[in-house]
Design an enzyme around this catalytic site. Structure first.
Site, PDB file in Angstrom:
ATOM      1  N   GLY A  44       0.739  -1.294   0.177  1.00 54.76           N
ATOM      2  CA  GLY A  44       0.236   0.056  -0.026  1.00 54.76           C
ATOM      3  C   GLY A  44       0.655   1.122   0.110  1.00 54.76           C
ATOM      4  CB  CYS A  45       3.737   2.267   2.012  1.00 48.85           C
ATOM      5  SG  CYS A  45       3.082   2.143   3.600  1.00 48.85           S
ATOM      6  CB  THR A  46       4.982   0.377  -2.986  1.00 49.75           C
ATOM      7  OG1 THR A  46       5.951  -0.184  -2.005  1.00 49.75           O
ATOM      8  CG2 THR A  46       5.599   0.458  -4.289  1.00 49.75           C
ATOM      9  CG  ASN A  49       5.802   6.827  -1.083  1.00 47.69           C
ATOM     10  OD1 ASN A  49       6.302   7.834  -0.928  1.00 47.69           O
ATOM     11  ND2 ASN A  49       5.243   6.055  -0.161  1.00 47.69           N
TER      12      ASN A  49
END
Length: 157
Positions: A44-46, A49
């Site tokens: 999710g963070c990738t 970003n």
């Protein structure tokens, strides 16, 4: 979902992947977006970003700074940026100071375990240092585009 607010943004100074510290005072004069995310190199963070990176030129065209913030080290941020070709500068909040001040260092539960972690959240700060919009418990899909629209609305008014 976002909430419209008007409250002073907490003061902070954090090391940046650009090699310089970034402080709340540096953001005065133009809008800024701070998105807090749990961890480098997680799915999710990738995605989040990468989505902000894809729209980064549009944020820049509106004179809006964008920063991703997590507790990851500068070394971790550097590897994450290189691996994923991220354009958005990342700030390291290893001591959770900004996370606590922005209210995103929260109790979380996963697989029956309770632990402290970063709640995915985004803050839009105007040129006067006021939080004008905040998104809590962010769902990544379409989030960066929604934030960009909020910046467009802010700068148009």
């Amino acid at each position: 979902m976002s909430d419209t607010v008007l409250t002073p943004a907490p003061e902070f100074s954090l090391p940046s992947s650009t090699g310089e510290d970034v402080s709340s005072a540096d953001l005065r004069g133009n809008p800024a977006v701070l998105f807090f995310y749990p961890r480098d190199n997680t799915p999710g963070c990738t995605t989040e970003n990468l989505d902000f990176t894809a729209l980064y030129p549009e944020f820049q065209a509106l004179n809006c700074s964008v920063f991703g913030i997590s507790k990851d080290s500068m070394e971790s941020h550097g590897k994450f940026i290189s691996k994923k070709a991220l354009a958005v500068p990342l700030l390291s909040d290893e001591h959770s100071t900004a996370c606590e001040d922005f209210g995103v260092w929260v109790e979380k539960k996963m697989y029956g375990k309770v632990f402290m972690g970063i709640q995915r959240a985004t803050f839009l700060i105007d040129g006067d240092g006021q939080i004008v919009r905040e998104w809590r418990k962010v769902k990544v899909k379409e989030h960066a585009a929604e934030v960009l629209q909020a910046v467009k609305d802010l700068t148009a008014g």
